[in-house]
Design an enzyme around this catalytic site. Sequence first.
Site, PDB file in Angstrom:
ATOM      1  N   ILE A   1      -0.471   9.212 -29.245  1.00 48.95           N
ATOM      2  CA  ILE A   1      -1.830   9.664 -28.980  1.00 48.95           C
ATOM      3  C   ILE A   1      -1.834  10.766 -27.934  1.00 48.95           C
ATOM      4  O   ILE A   1      -2.632  11.710 -28.009  1.00 48.95           O
ATOM      5  CB  ILE A   1      -2.701   8.471 -28.559  1.00 48.95           C
ATOM      6  CG1 ILE A   1      -2.934   7.562 -29.774  1.00 48.95           C
ATOM      7  CG2 ILE A   1      -4.044   8.919 -27.972  1.00 48.95           C
ATOM      8  CD1 ILE A   1      -3.504   6.207 -29.435  1.00 48.95           C
TER       9      ILE A   1
ATOM     10  N   TYR B   1       1.320  -6.579 -21.776  1.00 45.77           N
ATOM     11  CA  TYR B   1       0.876  -5.230 -22.122  1.00 45.77           C
ATOM     12  C   TYR B   1      -0.649  -5.155 -22.124  1.00 45.77           C
ATOM     13  O   TYR B   1      -1.242  -4.241 -21.531  1.00 45.77           O
ATOM     14  CB  TYR B   1       1.411  -4.826 -23.492  1.00 45.77           C
ATOM     15  CG  TYR B   1       0.799  -3.527 -24.000  1.00 45.77           C
ATOM     16  CD1 TYR B   1       1.214  -2.305 -23.492  1.00 45.77           C
ATOM     17  CD2 TYR B   1      -0.211  -3.541 -24.965  1.00 45.77           C
ATOM     18  CE1 TYR B   1       0.645  -1.121 -23.934  1.00 45.77           C
ATOM     19  CE2 TYR B   1      -0.786  -2.357 -25.408  1.00 45.77           C
ATOM     20  CZ  TYR B   1      -0.356  -1.158 -24.883  1.00 45.77           C
ATOM     21  OH  TYR B   1      -0.936   0.010 -25.309  1.00 45.77           O
TER      22      TYR B   1
ATOM     23  N   LYS C   1      -3.174  -2.771 -19.709  1.00 41.90           N
ATOM     24  CA  LYS C   1      -4.209  -1.849 -20.177  1.00 41.90           C
ATOM     25  C   LYS C   1      -5.582  -2.260 -19.657  1.00 41.90           C
ATOM     26  O   LYS C   1      -6.425  -1.416 -19.343  1.00 41.90           O
ATOM     27  CB  LYS C   1      -4.210  -1.791 -21.706  1.00 41.90           C
ATOM     28  CG  LYS C   1      -2.912  -1.325 -22.322  1.00 41.90           C
ATOM     29  CD  LYS C   1      -2.483   0.053 -21.813  1.00 41.90           C
ATOM     30  CE  LYS C   1      -3.328   1.166 -22.381  1.00 41.90           C
ATOM     31  NZ  LYS C   1      -2.825   2.506 -21.963  1.00 41.90           N
TER      32      LYS C   1
END
Length: 313
Positions: free
Chosen positions: A29, A178, A182
């Site tokens: 991204i 993870y 975030k």
Amino acid sequence: MPSSTPWDVHRLPRADGKIFLVTGGNAGIGYFTAEQLAGTGATVLLGSRDAAKAQAAMASIRSHVPGADVRHLPLDLADLPSLKASADALAVDHLDAVVHNAGVALDHPPRRETKDGNELMFGTNHLGHFALTHWLAPLLLTAPASRIVTVGSFAAKSERLDLDDLQSTRDYKPKRTYGRSKLAQMYFGFELDRRLRAANSSVLSVVVHPGGALDSLTPPRPPVHTRTTNEHLRALPAALLVHGKEAGAWPAVRAVLDPQVSGGRLWAPHIFGLRGKPRAEPVKGHWADPVLAERLWNASCDLVDADPSLALT
């Protein structure tokens, strides 16, 4: 007032003379965010620890955006002491936006740590960006209405932070860790906005997430990204629910460029938050917990040895 012209992801406004930094701009991204921003005439800096991958990404961007002004910034978010030198190496007189995109995602144990002794995903994805913001502050304050865009994840919706175990030393599970890293990034973006507004700062903090972004639905950019025809065909049914990484970059690109974007908002794909053009979503539920966000902020300051103000006032 809202603009009467709908935002068009394929017809971005010009940004000549502006300078944007995209962390992790060499792949995924981040790459497509950099490519799209380069098409506006801006100078785009790719923050990456891998010089060879950064060179390949810049070559690919230039092949798709003739005349693109893209440069590499050596950047290792897992190495906190190195970040001041990286910020100093920018060699620019202002910074109009930084996109905190880079991230580490581990699929399997064992638990790993950064050089500083922080759990790798939390240390890189959250603490690295938290500390980098401190060192970028003078450049961001020099630009009018600069923006800090933090890229979260749809995975953060189902996670909750454990402030007593931010480093995941107990019962380590990679996917959960993870998601929490975030989520920590998103709390940082929202808390940063509250602090900027309280200080009447000209800097905006905006949070985005890319929805569901699959490699197999992503346009090829060899050697940065390749896919086989079979991989793409097998993934087509999933396109009803998710999209590729080119589209996953749209919320971040809009957060950087759209003059109607305000601080403290969350931008995400408009179809179930998973695919489609970007729009603003309500910040609600556990994402909107200012008490927890402040506690995380204070803990992060201790971990990176930073001034709680981050010098952005």
